[in-house]
Design a protein around this motif. Structure first.
Motif, PDB file in Angstrom:
ATOM      1  N   TYR A  64      37.183  30.845  17.705  1.00 18.27           N
ATOM      2  CA  TYR A  64      36.772  31.724  16.612  1.00 18.27           C
ATOM      3  C   TYR A  64      36.572  30.937  15.314  1.00 18.27           C
ATOM      4  CZ  TYR A  64      37.708  35.872  19.469  1.00 18.27           C
ATOM      5  OH  TYR A  64      37.670  36.844  20.439  1.00 18.27           O
ATOM      6  N   THR A  65      37.307  29.843  15.146  1.00 16.49           N
ATOM      7  CA  THR A  65      37.087  28.997  13.978  1.00 16.49           C
ATOM      8  C   THR A  65      35.717  28.323  14.056  1.00 16.49           C
ATOM      9  OG1 THR A  65      39.473  28.581  13.813  1.00 16.49           O
ATOM     10  CG2 THR A  65      38.014  27.086  12.627  1.00 16.49           C
ATOM     11  N   TRP A  66      35.356  27.829  15.228  1.00 11.76           N
ATOM     12  CA  TRP A  66      34.012  27.249  15.405  1.00 11.76           C
ATOM     13  C   TRP A  66      32.935  28.260  15.021  1.00 11.76           C
ATOM     14  CZ3 TRP A  66      32.402  23.354  19.613  1.00 11.76           C
ATOM     15  CH2 TRP A  66      33.335  22.318  19.713  1.00 11.76           C
ATOM     16  N   ASN A  67      33.187  29.535  15.309  1.00 13.05           N
ATOM     17  CA  ASN A  67      32.158  30.551  15.080  1.00 13.05           C
ATOM     18  C   ASN A  67      31.869  30.781  13.605  1.00 13.05           C
ATOM     19  OD1 ASN A  67      32.031  30.812  17.818  1.00 13.05           O
ATOM     20  ND2 ASN A  67      33.079  32.780  17.927  1.00 13.05           N
ATOM     21  N   TYR A  68      32.709  30.253  12.733  1.00  7.92           N
ATOM     22  CA  TYR A  68      32.426  30.320  11.298  1.00  7.92           C
ATOM     23  C   TYR A  68      31.343  29.310  10.908  1.00  7.92           C
ATOM     24  CZ  TYR A  68      33.214  30.113   6.234  1.00  7.92           C
ATOM     25  OH  TYR A  68      33.048  30.139   4.868  1.00  7.92           O
ATOM     26  N   PHE A  69      31.252  28.216  11.671  1.00  8.13           N
ATOM     27  CA  PHE A  69      30.374  27.109  11.301  1.00  8.13           C
ATOM     28  C   PHE A  69      29.021  27.241  11.999  1.00  8.13           C
ATOM     29  CE2 PHE A  69      34.646  25.629  10.451  1.00  8.13           C
ATOM     30  CZ  PHE A  69      34.497  25.112   9.169  1.00  8.13           C
ATOM     31  N   THR A  70      28.265  28.242  11.594  1.00  8.03           N
ATOM     32  CA  THR A  70      26.932  28.490  12.139  1.00  8.03           C
ATOM     33  C   THR A  70      25.980  28.787  10.994  1.00  8.03           C
ATOM     34  OG1 THR A  70      27.350  30.860  12.390  1.00  8.03           O
ATOM     35  CG2 THR A  70      27.888  29.455  14.275  1.00  8.03           C
ATOM     36  N   GLY A  71      24.682  28.866  11.312  1.00  5.55           N
ATOM     37  CA  GLY A  71      23.701  29.175  10.279  1.00  5.55           C
ATOM     38  C   GLY A  71      23.729  28.148   9.160  1.00  5.55           C
ATOM     39  N   THR A  72      23.811  28.618   7.915  1.00  6.73           N
ATOM     40  CA  THR A  72      23.834  27.704   6.768  1.00  6.73           C
ATOM     41  C   THR A  72      25.140  26.930   6.677  1.00  6.73           C
ATOM     42  OG1 THR A  72      24.663  29.451   5.292  1.00  6.73           O
ATOM     43  CG2 THR A  72      22.265  29.196   5.474  1.00  6.73           C
ATOM     44  N   ARG A  73      26.174  27.394   7.396  1.00  4.65           N
ATOM     45  CA  ARG A  73      27.465  26.697   7.384  1.00  4.65           C
ATOM     46  C   ARG A  73      27.614  25.742   8.568  1.00  4.65           C
ATOM     47  NH1 ARG A  73      29.297  32.238   6.060  1.00  4.65           N
ATOM     48  NH2 ARG A  73      29.790  32.538   8.266  1.00  4.65           N
ATOM     49  N   ALA A  74      26.558  25.559   9.334  1.00  5.45           N
ATOM     50  CA  ALA A  74      26.649  24.787  10.581  1.00  5.45           C
ATOM     51  C   ALA A  74      27.078  23.346  10.322  1.00  5.45           C
ATOM     52  CB  ALA A  74      25.307  24.815  11.309  1.00  5.45           C
ATOM     53  N   ASP A  75      27.884  22.856  11.238  1.00  3.22           N
ATOM     54  CA  ASP A  75      28.304  21.457  11.275  1.00  3.22           C
ATOM     55  C   ASP A  75      28.136  21.016  12.725  1.00  3.22           C
ATOM     56  OD1 ASP A  75      29.615  19.048  11.493  1.00  3.22           O
ATOM     57  OD2 ASP A  75      31.425  19.671  10.430  1.00  3.22           O
ATOM     58  N   GLU A  76      26.943  20.527  13.060  1.00  2.27           N
ATOM     59  CA  GLU A  76      26.597  20.292  14.453  1.00  2.27           C
ATOM     60  C   GLU A  76      27.228  19.029  15.013  1.00  2.27           C
ATOM     61  OE1 GLU A  76      22.341  20.657  14.557  1.00  2.27           O
ATOM     62  OE2 GLU A  76      22.427  22.852  14.478  1.00  2.27           O
ATOM     63  N   ASP A  87      17.223  31.389  25.879  1.00  2.00           N
ATOM     64  CA  ASP A  87      17.155  32.851  26.002  1.00  2.00           C
ATOM     65  C   ASP A  87      18.422  33.519  25.478  1.00  2.00           C
ATOM     66  OD1 ASP A  87      15.704  35.259  27.357  1.00  2.00           O
ATOM     67  OD2 ASP A  87      17.754  35.369  28.133  1.00  2.00           O
ATOM     68  N   TYR A  88      19.561  32.807  25.504  1.00  2.00           N
ATOM     69  CA  TYR A  88      20.828  33.413  25.093  1.00  2.00           C
ATOM     70  C   TYR A  88      20.889  33.726  23.604  1.00  2.00           C
ATOM     71  CZ  TYR A  88      22.642  28.974  23.124  1.00  2.00           C
ATOM     72  OH  TYR A  88      22.859  27.853  22.372  1.00  2.00           O
ATOM     73  N   TYR A  89      19.956  33.185  22.810  1.00  4.17           N
ATOM     74  CA  TYR A  89      19.939  33.486  21.380  1.00  4.17           C
ATOM     75  C   TYR A  89      19.849  34.986  21.114  1.00  4.17           C
ATOM     76  CZ  TYR A  89      19.082  28.570  19.959  1.00  4.17           C
ATOM     77  OH  TYR A  89      19.178  27.221  19.713  1.00  4.17           O
ATOM     78  N   GLN A  90      19.189  35.723  22.016  1.00  4.92           N
ATOM     79  CA  GLN A  90      18.977  37.149  21.779  1.00  4.92           C
ATOM     80  C   GLN A  90      20.276  37.941  21.687  1.00  4.92           C
ATOM     81  OE1 GLN A  90      17.526  39.586  25.183  1.00  4.92           O
ATOM     82  NE2 GLN A  90      17.545  37.654  26.354  1.00  4.92           N
ATOM     83  N   TYR A  91      21.347  37.438  22.281  1.00 10.39           N
ATOM     84  CA  TYR A  91      22.609  38.178  22.319  1.00 10.39           C
ATOM     85  C   TYR A  91      23.532  37.841  21.149  1.00 10.39           C
ATOM     86  CZ  TYR A  91      20.972  38.617  27.125  1.00 10.39           C
ATOM     87  OH  TYR A  91      20.209  38.856  28.235  1.00 10.39           O
ATOM     88  N   LEU A  92      23.209  36.805  20.377  1.00  6.34           N
ATOM     89  CA  LEU A  92      24.153  36.301  19.385  1.00  6.34           C
ATOM     90  C   LEU A  92      24.294  37.168  18.137  1.00  6.34           C
ATOM     91  CD1 LEU A  92      23.533  32.452  19.641  1.00  6.34           C
ATOM     92  CD2 LEU A  92      25.200  33.879  20.850  1.00  6.34           C
ATOM     93  N   GLU A 147      21.089  27.242  14.506  1.00 10.33           N
ATOM     94  CA  GLU A 147      20.211  28.295  15.020  1.00 10.33           C
ATOM     95  C   GLU A 147      20.953  29.611  15.251  1.00 10.33           C
ATOM     96  OE1 GLU A 147      16.981  27.782  15.261  1.00 10.33           O
ATOM     97  OE2 GLU A 147      17.241  25.693  14.634  1.00 10.33           O
ATOM     98  N   TYR A 148      22.256  29.601  15.145  1.00 12.20           N
ATOM     99  CA  TYR A 148      23.051  30.802  15.405  1.00 12.20           C
ATOM    100  C   TYR A 148      23.147  31.646  14.139  1.00 12.20           C
ATOM    101  CZ  TYR A 148      24.858  28.330  19.592  1.00 12.20           C
ATOM    102  OH  TYR A 148      24.992  27.662  20.781  1.00 12.20           O
ATOM    103  N   PRO A 149      23.327  32.952  14.288  1.00  8.60           N
ATOM    104  CA  PRO A 149      23.578  33.794  13.111  1.00  8.60           C
ATOM    105  C   PRO A 149      24.950  33.520  12.524  1.00  8.60           C
ATOM    106  CG  PRO A 149      23.754  35.080  15.128  1.00  8.60           C
ATOM    107  CD  PRO A 149      23.295  33.704  15.541  1.00  8.60           C
ATOM    108  N   GLU A 150      25.225  34.094  11.369  1.00  7.37           N
ATOM    109  CA  GLU A 150      26.506  33.890  10.700  1.00  7.37           C
ATOM    110  C   GLU A 150      27.376  35.135  10.802  1.00  7.37           C
ATOM    111  OE1 GLU A 150      25.836  32.723   6.678  1.00  7.37           O
ATOM    112  OE2 GLU A 150      24.644  30.963   7.223  1.00  7.37           O
ATOM    113  N   ILE A 151      28.667  34.923  10.894  1.00  7.33           N
ATOM    114  CA  ILE A 151      29.612  36.033  10.856  1.00  7.33           C
ATOM    115  C   ILE A 151      29.528  36.711   9.501  1.00  7.33           C
ATOM    116  CG2 ILE A 151      32.082  36.556  10.747  1.00  7.33           C
ATOM    117  CD1 ILE A 151      32.459  34.398  12.892  1.00  7.33           C
TER     118      ILE A 151
END
Length: 384
Positions: free
Chosen positions: A236-248, A149-154, A257-261
């Protein structure tokens, strides 16, 4: 024996629960699912993660913690402050305002609101309520990781916008606006993956000493050889690695699954460059140096307006298209400068600089980042 669930089945009552009773138990299935969700959440919190039990309701209507199922829209639910602690959650989660509907909405709400009741057993400190929501929203995903459910806030957390959809600067870490703090639940995912599953409880155990939550976080992280300031920049550095830049593997488990900055400053570096930034406290800037040729680069961060460099944390990640980027921490030279050096081996590679203002004073801080190409000496063997 830990909860007493109150519900209404009467027709024509806006608070009534769905009547389905597929197991013919005499209790509506929705009510049974709510009770199971509370039991599951409590077992994980108290028996596995060793949080305190929920704040006692002092025997009101029996020894159990009271849960009232009623029409709470537009809220998912709410937990009432001591000394009269009890919980309300919605009776069906069918309205369009809910991102997660039906029994899944009830499950994450049970996990969320129960943790508020547990938090009240540690401390009630209204100036830090933003962290109550961070923790409860994070805990939803720990109890029910399949719901999300927390995806809605991202989206608005990663890239806040105004009422007209215009991109805004990042909001300070400790913002409480009814939205940001829920998206900031990924701070819990960051801490858990970097350290362990108990660290959030350790922070609450220090927080109960009636100190500001940021001091409690700092105290616990220093015990792990870090600090709130250092980990804020890494977060904040981790937050760069989301979406197409994700490194899980190295960052968020669900980062794809997270949006990108979106607020990133792209700087082609074909000559010596000075980049001026201005951050609000507890916020990052993302600067992507592009078109780096195979040279050595000296990167100096200099504060202006007599701002101490200790109000900043800086990290560099060099992307060469060969290996995973390795973070490089700026090292302090004096009160006003920090310095790092890149030895770039690739052609047209990139370097990400994450500069974070870590001052606790609500203000805006300026800084210059100087990127200088350094001479590369080519040694040639003499022929005799």
């Amino acid at each position: 024996g830990h909860f007493k669930v109150h519900y209404i089945t009467r027709d024509k009552n806006t608070n009534k629960v769905p009547p389905d009773d597929l197991d013919n138990s005499g209790i509506p299935d929705y009510v049974e699912e709510v009770a199971l969700a509370f039991d599951k959440a409590r077992a994980l919190y108290v028996d596995t993660l060793y949080f305190n039990p929920p704040y006692s309701d002092n025997g009101v209507d029996g020894p159990e913690l009271d849960v009232y199922i009623k029409n709470t829209a537009p809220f998912y639910g709410q937990t009432f402050l001591p000394p009269n602690v009890y919980i309300e959650i919605d009776n069906n989660f069918i309205e369009n305002i809910y991102y997660t509907k039906g029994i899944d909405g009830a499950k994450v709400t049970a996990a969320h609101e129960l943790h508020h009741a547990i938090q009240f057993s540690y401390i009630v400190r209204s100036t830090d309520f933003f962290y109550y929501e961070i923790t409860s929203t994070f805990m939803e995903d720990i109890v029910f990781p399949e719901i999300n459910d927390y995806y809605q806030y991202l989206p608005k957390f990663f890239s806040p916008v105004d009422a007209y959809g215009n991109l805004l600067p990042p909001l300070p870490f400790n913002t409480r606006d009814g939205y940001h703090e829920y998206g900031l639940s990924i701070w819990g995912h960051f801490l858990q993956k970097k350290y362990n599953r108990y660290i959030m409880r350790e922070i609450w155990e220090d927080f109960k000493n009636n100190i500001p939550i940021l001091d409690a976080i700092d105290n616990i992280l220093r015990g792990y050889g870090s600090s709130f300031a250092d980990d804020l920049c890494e977060f904040y550095t981790w937050n760069y690695f989301t979406g197409t830049r994700a490194d899980e593997e190295n960052y968020y488990d669900e980062g794809s699954e997270y949006p990108e900055i979106q607020r990133i400053e792209y700087i082609p570096v074909t000559k010596d460059t000075i980049i001026s930034i201005s951050n609000k406290y507890f916020t990052p800037s993302y600067i992507l140096l592009e078109e780096l040729s195979p040279l050595s680069y000296g990167i100096t961060a200099k504060t202006t307006d007599s701002t101490n460099i200790d109000y900043w944390r800086n990290r560099i990640l060099l992307f060469e298209g060969i290996n995973d980027p390795i973070p490089i921490l700026f090292s302090n030279i004096d009160l006003y400068e920090s310095y790092a050096e890149l030895l770039n081996q690739g052609i047209n590679s990139e370097a990400l600089i994450v500069s974070t203002s870590v001052s606790r004073i609500n203000s805006i801080y300026p800084m210059d980042i100087e990127v200088k190409m350094k001479d590369v000496v080519e040694f040639k063997q003499d022929k005799f």
